[in-house]
Design a protein around this motif. Sequence first.
Motif, PDB file in Angstrom:
ATOM      1  N   HIS A 116      38.460  53.375 -22.908  1.00 56.10           N
ATOM      2  CA  HIS A 116      39.100  52.120 -23.620  1.00 56.10           C
ATOM      3  C   HIS A 116      40.468  52.347 -23.778  1.00 56.10           C
ATOM      4  CE1 HIS A 116      34.926  50.992 -25.241  1.00 56.10           C
ATOM      5  NE2 HIS A 116      34.630  52.104 -25.362  1.00 56.10           N
ATOM      6  N   PHE A 117      41.072  51.299 -23.982  1.00 52.99           N
ATOM      7  CA  PHE A 117      42.362  51.095 -24.008  1.00 52.99           C
ATOM      8  C   PHE A 117      42.963  50.489 -25.464  1.00 52.99           C
ATOM      9  CE2 PHE A 117      41.564  51.058 -19.481  1.00 52.99           C
ATOM     10  CZ  PHE A 117      42.539  51.882 -18.986  1.00 52.99           C
ATOM     11  N   ALA A 118      44.003  50.806 -25.855  1.00 55.88           N
ATOM     12  CA  ALA A 118      44.544  50.349 -27.111  1.00 55.88           C
ATOM     13  C   ALA A 118      45.993  49.655 -26.860  1.00 55.88           C
ATOM     14  CB  ALA A 118      44.614  51.339 -28.141  1.00 55.88           C
ATOM     15  N   SER A 119      46.322  48.574 -27.504  1.00 61.79           N
ATOM     16  CA  SER A 119      47.661  48.174 -27.447  1.00 61.79           C
ATOM     17  C   SER A 119      48.741  48.798 -28.367  1.00 61.79           C
ATOM     18  CB  SER A 119      47.674  46.544 -27.663  1.00 61.79           C
ATOM     19  OG  SER A 119      46.872  45.930 -26.648  1.00 61.79           O
ATOM     20  N   LEU A 120      49.914  48.869 -27.604  1.00 64.58           N
ATOM     21  CA  LEU A 120      51.056  49.378 -28.480  1.00 64.58           C
ATOM     22  C   LEU A 120      51.776  48.356 -29.302  1.00 64.58           C
ATOM     23  CD1 LEU A 120      51.971  52.373 -26.211  1.00 64.58           C
ATOM     24  CD2 LEU A 120      50.396  52.387 -28.177  1.00 64.58           C
ATOM     25  N   SER A 121      52.584  48.328 -30.041  1.00 62.48           N
ATOM     26  CA  SER A 121      53.471  47.358 -30.385  1.00 62.48           C
ATOM     27  C   SER A 121      54.652  46.658 -29.645  1.00 62.48           C
ATOM     28  CB  SER A 121      54.199  47.752 -31.943  1.00 62.48           C
ATOM     29  OG  SER A 121      54.892  48.852 -31.484  1.00 62.48           O
ATOM     30  N   PHE A 122      54.841  45.511 -29.293  1.00 58.39           N
ATOM     31  CA  PHE A 122      55.724  45.099 -28.505  1.00 58.39           C
ATOM     32  C   PHE A 122      56.805  43.993 -29.494  1.00 58.39           C
ATOM     33  CE2 PHE A 122      57.073  41.389 -26.066  1.00 58.39           C
ATOM     34  CZ  PHE A 122      57.897  41.752 -25.256  1.00 58.39           C
ATOM     35  N   TYR A 141      47.397  37.999 -32.510  1.00 58.15           N
ATOM     36  CA  TYR A 141      47.686  38.570 -31.193  1.00 58.15           C
ATOM     37  C   TYR A 141      48.490  37.776 -30.417  1.00 58.15           C
ATOM     38  CZ  TYR A 141      43.461  35.634 -29.909  1.00 58.15           C
ATOM     39  OH  TYR A 141      42.685  34.692 -29.737  1.00 58.15           O
ATOM     40  N   LEU A 142      49.061  36.758 -30.843  1.00 61.71           N
ATOM     41  CA  LEU A 142      49.901  35.604 -30.167  1.00 61.71           C
ATOM     42  C   LEU A 142      51.416  35.522 -30.971  1.00 61.71           C
ATOM     43  CD1 LEU A 142      47.692  32.661 -28.869  1.00 61.71           C
ATOM     44  CD2 LEU A 142      48.547  34.574 -27.360  1.00 61.71           C
ATOM     45  N   SER A 143      52.269  35.701 -30.126  1.00 61.85           N
ATOM     46  CA  SER A 143      53.576  35.595 -30.868  1.00 61.85           C
ATOM     47  C   SER A 143      54.454  34.818 -29.894  1.00 61.85           C
ATOM     48  CB  SER A 143      54.226  36.861 -31.196  1.00 61.85           C
ATOM     49  OG  SER A 143      53.447  37.619 -32.018  1.00 61.85           O
ATOM     50  N   ILE A 165      46.439  41.368 -24.963  1.00 61.45           N
ATOM     51  CA  ILE A 165      45.037  41.053 -24.340  1.00 61.45           C
ATOM     52  C   ILE A 165      44.359  42.320 -24.362  1.00 61.45           C
ATOM     53  CG2 ILE A 165      45.861  39.178 -23.031  1.00 61.45           C
ATOM     54  CD1 ILE A 165      45.965  42.673 -21.575  1.00 61.45           C
ATOM     55  N   SER A 166      44.435  43.243 -25.196  1.00 62.03           N
ATOM     56  CA  SER A 166      43.425  44.462 -25.280  1.00 62.03           C
ATOM     57  C   SER A 166      41.928  44.096 -25.684  1.00 62.03           C
ATOM     58  CB  SER A 166      43.988  45.302 -26.377  1.00 62.03           C
ATOM     59  OG  SER A 166      44.075  44.920 -27.832  1.00 62.03           O
ATOM     60  N   GLU A 167      41.051  44.974 -25.669  1.00 58.91           N
ATOM     61  CA  GLU A 167      39.887  44.572 -25.909  1.00 58.91           C
ATOM     62  C   GLU A 167      39.663  43.763 -27.239  1.00 58.91           C
ATOM     63  OE1 GLU A 167      37.095  47.835 -25.368  1.00 58.91           O
ATOM     64  OE2 GLU A 167      39.091  49.011 -24.636  1.00 58.91           O
ATOM     65  N   GLU A 168      38.703  42.706 -27.198  1.00 56.99           N
ATOM     66  CA  GLU A 168      38.214  41.758 -28.205  1.00 56.99           C
ATOM     67  C   GLU A 168      39.291  40.893 -28.561  1.00 56.99           C
ATOM     68  OE1 GLU A 168      36.341  44.009 -31.130  1.00 56.99           O
ATOM     69  OE2 GLU A 168      34.707  44.516 -29.764  1.00 56.99           O
ATOM     70  N   ASP A 249      41.078  48.391 -14.470  1.00 57.80           N
ATOM     71  CA  ASP A 249      41.409  49.154 -15.656  1.00 57.80           C
ATOM     72  C   ASP A 249      41.772  48.016 -16.904  1.00 57.80           C
ATOM     73  OD1 ASP A 249      43.748  48.685 -14.861  1.00 57.80           O
ATOM     74  OD2 ASP A 249      44.448  50.854 -14.676  1.00 57.80           O
ATOM     75  N   ASN A 250      41.422  47.115 -16.887  1.00 59.25           N
ATOM     76  CA  ASN A 250      41.916  46.010 -17.837  1.00 59.25           C
ATOM     77  C   ASN A 250      43.477  45.613 -17.770  1.00 59.25           C
ATOM     78  OD1 ASN A 250      39.322  45.579 -18.420  1.00 59.25           O
ATOM     79  ND2 ASN A 250      39.355  47.346 -19.942  1.00 59.25           N
ATOM     80  N   THR A 251      44.196  46.357 -16.810  1.00 63.11           N
ATOM     81  CA  THR A 251      45.638  46.087 -16.975  1.00 63.11           C
ATOM     82  C   THR A 251      45.796  44.805 -15.920  1.00 63.11           C
ATOM     83  OG1 THR A 251      45.954  47.350 -14.906  1.00 63.11           O
ATOM     84  CG2 THR A 251      46.236  48.392 -17.287  1.00 63.11           C
ATOM     85  N   PHE A 252      47.119  44.486 -15.898  1.00 56.39           N
ATOM     86  CA  PHE A 252      47.390  43.311 -14.778  1.00 56.39           C
ATOM     87  C   PHE A 252      48.284  43.854 -13.853  1.00 56.39           C
ATOM     88  CE2 PHE A 252      45.540  41.132 -18.261  1.00 56.39           C
ATOM     89  CZ  PHE A 252      45.119  39.796 -17.717  1.00 56.39           C
ATOM     90  N   GLY A 253      48.227  43.107 -12.667  1.00 56.08           N
ATOM     91  CA  GLY A 253      49.411  43.556 -11.680  1.00 56.08           C
ATOM     92  C   GLY A 253      49.718  42.431 -10.938  1.00 56.08           C
ATOM     93  N   ALA A 254      50.851  42.339 -10.102  1.00 61.70           N
ATOM     94  CA  ALA A 254      51.746  41.245  -9.159  1.00 61.70           C
ATOM     95  C   ALA A 254      51.455  41.874  -7.863  1.00 61.70           C
ATOM     96  CB  ALA A 254      52.916  41.085  -9.674  1.00 61.70           C
TER      97      ALA A 254
END
Length: 416
Positions: A116-122, A141-143, A165-168, A249-254
């Motif tokens: 599982h992945f957890a988001s950190l603050s941004f 989860y939107l700013s 865009i972490s889980e749920e 792995d639920n990340t995003f790439g270019a």
Amino acid sequence: MKKNLIYNLLFITFLFAWSGCGEKTAQTDFDFRYVTSVEVKRPEALDVKTDNFMRTVTIQFPMGTDISETEISITPAESVKMIEPSNTISTYNLTEEASFKIQKGNEILTYRILVHFASLSFEPPSDEWEKRNDFGTLPDYLSVYKYIKSISGKQVQAYIAVADISEEKGRFRVLGEKTGYQTPKQFYENNSRPGIVLNGGYFWSGTSLGLMVRDGQIISGAQQTVYRDYNGTSTEYYPTQGAFGTNPDNTFGAYWVYESGNTLYTYPNPSPNKAGEQPQPIPSSDFPEGAKEWKPQHAIGAGPLLITNGEYKNLWEAEMFDIQSGVGPTANHPRSAIGYHPSGHLVLFVCEGRNKTPNTPGLTLKEVSDILLGIGCIEAINLDGGGSSCMLINGLETIKPSDGSQRTITNAIAIY
């Protein structure tokens, strides 16, 4: 009477002894720990839980962690030995299904490793970005932030929408079909009113020109063809162009991409095309070098690719986004882009241009890249710009479209 009492006492004593023994046996079986501990040596994990009853090990990582070479130490219980792998300390590729096997007596047990992945603050730099709350109520989860500096003497009207865009939480989606026209407002109203809508990739005469993937299905393929003069003749070129989407792995790439033989490939470098020079071969599994199959659940193609692995790229010439493309890579224009931050956030960018607001000519691709790198994005691509650039927050415009009103476009991206 006395005899019955004795029989009853004996029966109760037997029941108590029997149930006590049964509970002890069941408790021992239930609580036996075949694996006493699991430790992640590298990379850093936030939490590790072992469930001997379900035969699972659940590991939580910070969003964006590379888990392709995860070193794990497993301590079996006494009289339990490792079978596969045989070593207690081994390296696992957790981007794929992973497990280990142990043996207790004649019994072999398999433990699945779950991730599982957890988001950190941004938070973007406060001296460059101002948080805005004038677009109505947004989920937590939107700013939305507005750029508050000038660049090279130019006034800048730019916004970013930041989505966890972490889980749920926030969901990234590609809107539209291979053909058809809608304004961003229509995309918003016809698709359950997402919190964020941003124009997407390129199109011509109502047809999408680049990659569109939704729910694992390719809506529009990545088989880019452009025409340039070569030896006095209009000639076909087949560039690998930028695309942005999900990883396993639920990340995003270019990536630089091309679809060959019904397989979508990514490449570590673009095909080295250049207008006026001999065209490179059609991309395939063998060319350019290092092709890898990519099966994103959601992806959008446009370009040029601006950032990958935290490095500035912007190889617009190889992607054939030269002056004839209309992208104007080194000129000031309204721009749209999408990026990924290692904290587990998507960053959707838009800026105004063509002086719809006085002294606001727009930005170059290099300037957009610098802004995204400045807030920590490690992956990013440029999207369609100019009159197409438009981002809606709760259906409300952020910038003034340079056409004077919203242009009809073929595809868009959204955050729900």
